[in-house]
Design a protein around this motif. Sequence first.
Motif, mmCIF file in Angstrom:
data_model
loop_
_atom_site.group_PDB
_atom_site.id
_atom_site.type_symbol
_atom_site.label_atom_id
_atom_site.label_comp_id
_atom_site.label_asym_id
_atom_site.label_seq_id
_atom_site.Cartn_x
_atom_site.Cartn_y
_atom_site.Cartn_z
ATOM 1 N N SER A 1 7.162 29.959 15.429
ATOM 2 C CA SER A 1 6.087 30.745 14.828
ATOM 3 C C SER A 1 4.756 30.256 15.367
ATOM 4 O O SER A 1 4.563 29.053 15.584
ATOM 5 N N ASP B 1 3.152 22.455 5.554
ATOM 6 C CA ASP B 1 4.078 23.428 6.139
ATOM 7 C C ASP B 1 4.555 23.023 7.530
ATOM 8 O O ASP B 1 5.507 23.601 8.059
ATOM 9 N N MET C 1 9.924 32.218 9.775
ATOM 10 C CA MET C 1 9.279 30.925 9.559
ATOM 11 C C MET C 1 7.928 31.117 8.872
ATOM 12 O O MET C 1 7.306 32.179 8.996
ATOM 13 N N ILE C 2 7.475 30.090 8.162
ATOM 14 C CA ILE C 2 6.232 30.170 7.392
ATOM 15 C C ILE C 2 5.029 30.305 8.322
ATOM 16 O O ILE C 2 4.939 29.626 9.340
ATOM 17 N N LYS C 3 4.120 31.192 7.968
ATOM 18 C CA LYS C 3 2.874 31.314 8.717
ATOM 19 C C LYS C 3 1.958 30.151 8.353
ATOM 20 O O LYS C 3 1.699 29.900 7.169
ATOM 21 N N VAL C 4 1.473 29.436 9.337
ATOM 22 C CA VAL C 4 0.649 28.250 9.117
ATOM 23 C C VAL C 4 -0.738 28.496 9.710
ATOM 24 O O VAL C 4 -0.870 29.026 10.814
#
Length: 472
Positions: A422, A384, A1-4
């Motif tokens: 995440s 995101d 998953m995208i790091k936010v």
Amino acid sequence: MIKVKVRLQPIVSQINLPTVLKTTILPGDSIERLFIATQVGEIFYIGNGSVRTFLDIRPRIIKLGTSEPGVSSGGYDERGLLGLAFHPAFYYNGLFYLHYSVAGTQGPGALSEHFKPDPCDPRTLNMRWTNRETHYDHIDTVEEWMLQANGQPQKRRTLLNIIRPFFNHNGVNSLNFSPETGKLIFTTGDGGSGYDPFNLSQDDMEIAGKIIEIDVEKNTFIDNPSVVTRFHELPEPIQETLTVIAKGVRNIPGISFQRFYHQYIKYVGIVGQDLEESIFSFIHYQPIPVPRLIREYSTGSNERLVNFGWRGWEGSFPTSFIRGCSSNPALDEKTIAYYDEAVNTSARRLQPLTSYFHKDQRPDKFGGTALTGVQAYMGNSIPDLAGSVVFTDFARKESGPPVRGVLAYTRASADGQRNDYSMIETDDHFGSGSAYYVSLGTNLDQTRLYLGVYGSMKVTDFNQGTVFEIVP
């Protein structure tokens, strides 16, 4: 998953522990205001850059920080003002609803000593809550209030009075209106202690450990109903206002709704025992009117209710307790507490959407303590996170001192399968002080997120709270 990565923008500080964060529009106003309920019994709102008092019910709240009369619990408590919800037509009718622990109702507790199940001792597996009239901890109430034309709130009626066996697991952010049905949703924990000693969460007649709908449009003409623990003890006019959505709840920080085309995904976070914290999602359900639930009780467990599995299951694991391994101190022995119950509920229970664990060695994960908030985010300012489900944990195990809570997110899968999560990286405002993440809230259209942080585990350490907006 995208790091936010996000920032925490302070809104108000030096308040008591914030339990509920949500917005509404006051009658005659034109702007959404952020309302903050504190555990000790205050409700504030932010108006024109200043903090204004909406309601103060501190004299109505049980004395916090004591586990039994005259005995200190070290200041940690799970009672107090736990729920605040505004009627969908609040702007026109001024109605709002409170859930809190009532002053002067402190009892000795349902058990005289600490409980832990022993799989070798059937007495600990089949306990019953006897002498409820004298062996309890406190009384919780759900009330309807009205903001009068003169701007002063006034209580109108009591919807429920519930005896609670222990001081903990009363739910928090426990009142929310359903955008599907227009009914008030009341989310209540299993009554406390640990391991649900009396298995209240799976008993269809027990109010504890359930998600309940209350039809507030029905007038029961009962202003102060009797104090009960079971549905069949309620007067019939009260029973007729209630439907049950789900059971198998351990403890719960409310329910969140996410619009998905012509229907809503419901998100529910269940606080774990020793192993994991879990977030569940569901769309379809069959709410059962309480009169029908009572009629059908004698036929056995009702399988139509959404079942989160507790106490047989702690999220995705059979409920276990942990002991140190004498032969290898670096390892733990995990013993299934309620094997038969885990088997009996295995096929009927809902599987978690996401779980995170109290111990997790993976570099991009964390060891959790207790889930304290779950909110769907439908905004675009943090791209995101758009369409995701954001959640908070009280205190990351690897942090501290000083202690730090955790922000994280997940997403519902199109195929309904489990999903990963995440962590969300935040800036740090807290220096050498502790920062327990105690609540998570949103505005009416779910495009803004608010985080409640406290500098202590103790509700008796006053004025250590800060509310932030989560911003890009």
